[in-house]
Design a protein around this motif. Structure first.
Motif, short mmCIF file in Angstrom:
data_model
loop_
_atom_site.label_atom_id
_atom_site.label_comp_id
_atom_site.label_asym_id
_atom_site.label_seq_id
_atom_site.Cartn_x
_atom_site.Cartn_y
_atom_site.Cartn_z
N PHE A 203 1.35 -11.18 5.42
CA PHE A 203 0.88 -9.86 4.99
C PHE A 203 1.61 -9.41 3.72
CE2 PHE A 203 0.80 -5.23 4.94
CZ PHE A 203 -0.54 -4.97 5.17
N VAL A 206 0.48 -11.74 0.64
CA VAL A 206 -0.92 -11.63 0.21
C VAL A 206 -1.31 -10.20 -0.14
CG1 VAL A 206 -3.32 -11.96 0.92
CG2 VAL A 206 -1.59 -13.67 1.51
N TYR A 207 -0.98 -9.26 0.75
CA TYR A 207 -1.51 -7.91 0.61
C TYR A 207 -0.57 -6.94 -0.09
CZ TYR A 207 -4.93 -9.76 3.85
OH TYR A 207 -5.90 -10.54 4.43
N LYS A 210 0.54 -9.46 -3.58
CA LYS A 210 -0.68 -9.94 -4.27
C LYS A 210 -0.49 -11.34 -4.86
CE LYS A 210 -2.59 -5.87 -3.64
NZ LYS A 210 -3.70 -5.65 -2.68
N GLY A 227 -4.26 -16.22 3.30
CA GLY A 227 -5.07 -15.01 3.39
C GLY A 227 -5.37 -14.66 4.83
N PHE A 228 -6.56 -14.08 5.06
CA PHE A 228 -6.89 -13.55 6.38
C PHE A 228 -6.88 -14.61 7.47
CE2 PHE A 228 -10.11 -12.66 9.63
CZ PHE A 228 -9.54 -11.54 10.20
#
Length: 252
Positions: A203, A206-207, A210, A227-228
């Motif tokens: 998390f 990635v989030y 970035k 990613g997800f």
């Protein structure tokens, strides 16, 4: 009505005592599938191969010729017929999706064998546990490469490098114990710990940060983007651990 002229192609490929070029076989199959009659020329020795390359000023075999025009190797022939050529460097979620699809079918099959129906709560548990075991297996194929890629984003591995080598064994052990339904006092905390660290790490990378990274979830040589779906592996472990914790209580 005039007969349609027969389509012909000329193929040169390596067929030696100790090596038969797989791309030559694929090129022949592709041409035949496209309706071509193939003149299949075998290059039986290294001298034959070198002489052919020099005569046609090419660096590789097989080579395909159609109507006297050199088309090229297997990939070039695919392009000639308007077919896609996979990019080996392109990222793809396919490896993770394949794992989840197969482990889901394994869980349904196991449930059917054990209970006479594929649709049971145990099948859902087995799906997560099978996924953990298979993903760990893929990591353990080349643990050195996995542990190196893992360092790109895992927060604990960055502070304690050996954790990258411990992780797949912990994931496999927890998954196998969950499949067997034994030693919950080991499998639950292990799955909860590695799943939580992994989820937070993914998390953040990635989030929050970035960053565009490749995931080590199916081994260090994969091109799966972080990613997800990468996060899903960890969330599944957390969900399984919490479910088992509630189900079995604190009497493990």
């Amino acid at each position: 009505m005039l007969a349609r002229p027969e389509k012909k192609a000329v193929l040169y490929r390596m067929v030696m005592d100790k090596h038969i070029c797989p791309y030559g076989l694929k090129a022949r199959h592709l041409l035949q599938r496209e309706g071509y009659q193939v003149e299949d020329n075998w290059l039986r020795t290294r001298e034959d191969v070198d002489a052919f390359k020099a005569a046609h000023d090419v660096k590789t075999t097989p080579q395909v010729f159609i109507d006297g025009q050199r088309i090229g190797g297997y990939d070039d022939t695919r392009r000639f017929f308007g077919k896609t050529v996979p990019d080996p460097k392109a990222t793809s979620y396919r490896p993770v999706l394949a794992v989840f699809a197969i482990t889901a079918l394994m869980a349904l099959a196991s449930s059917h064998a054990a209970f006479g129906t594929p649709f049971t709560l145990r099948a859902a548990e087995w799906f997560i546990a099978f996924s953990m075991a298979v993903l760990a297996l893929l990591k353990l194929q080349n643990i050195e490469t996995f542990s190196t890629m893992f360092l790109n984003y895992d927060l604990l591995a960055r502070r304690f490098v050996p954790y990258g080598r411990i992780y797949p064994f912990a994931e496999a052990g927890a998954g196998i114990l969950m499949i067997a339904g034994v030693l919950n006092w080991i499998s639950i905390p292990v799955a909860l710990f590695i799943g939580t660290i992994g989820a937070v790490s993914v998390f953040k990378a990635v989030y929050l940060d970035k960053r565009e990274l490749k995931c080590a979830c199916v081994g260090g040589s994969s091109n799966v983007p972080l990613g997800f779906l990468s996060l899903t592996e960890n969330l599944m472990m957390i969900a399984m651990a919490l479910y088992m914790l509630v189900r079995h209580g604190l009497t493990m």
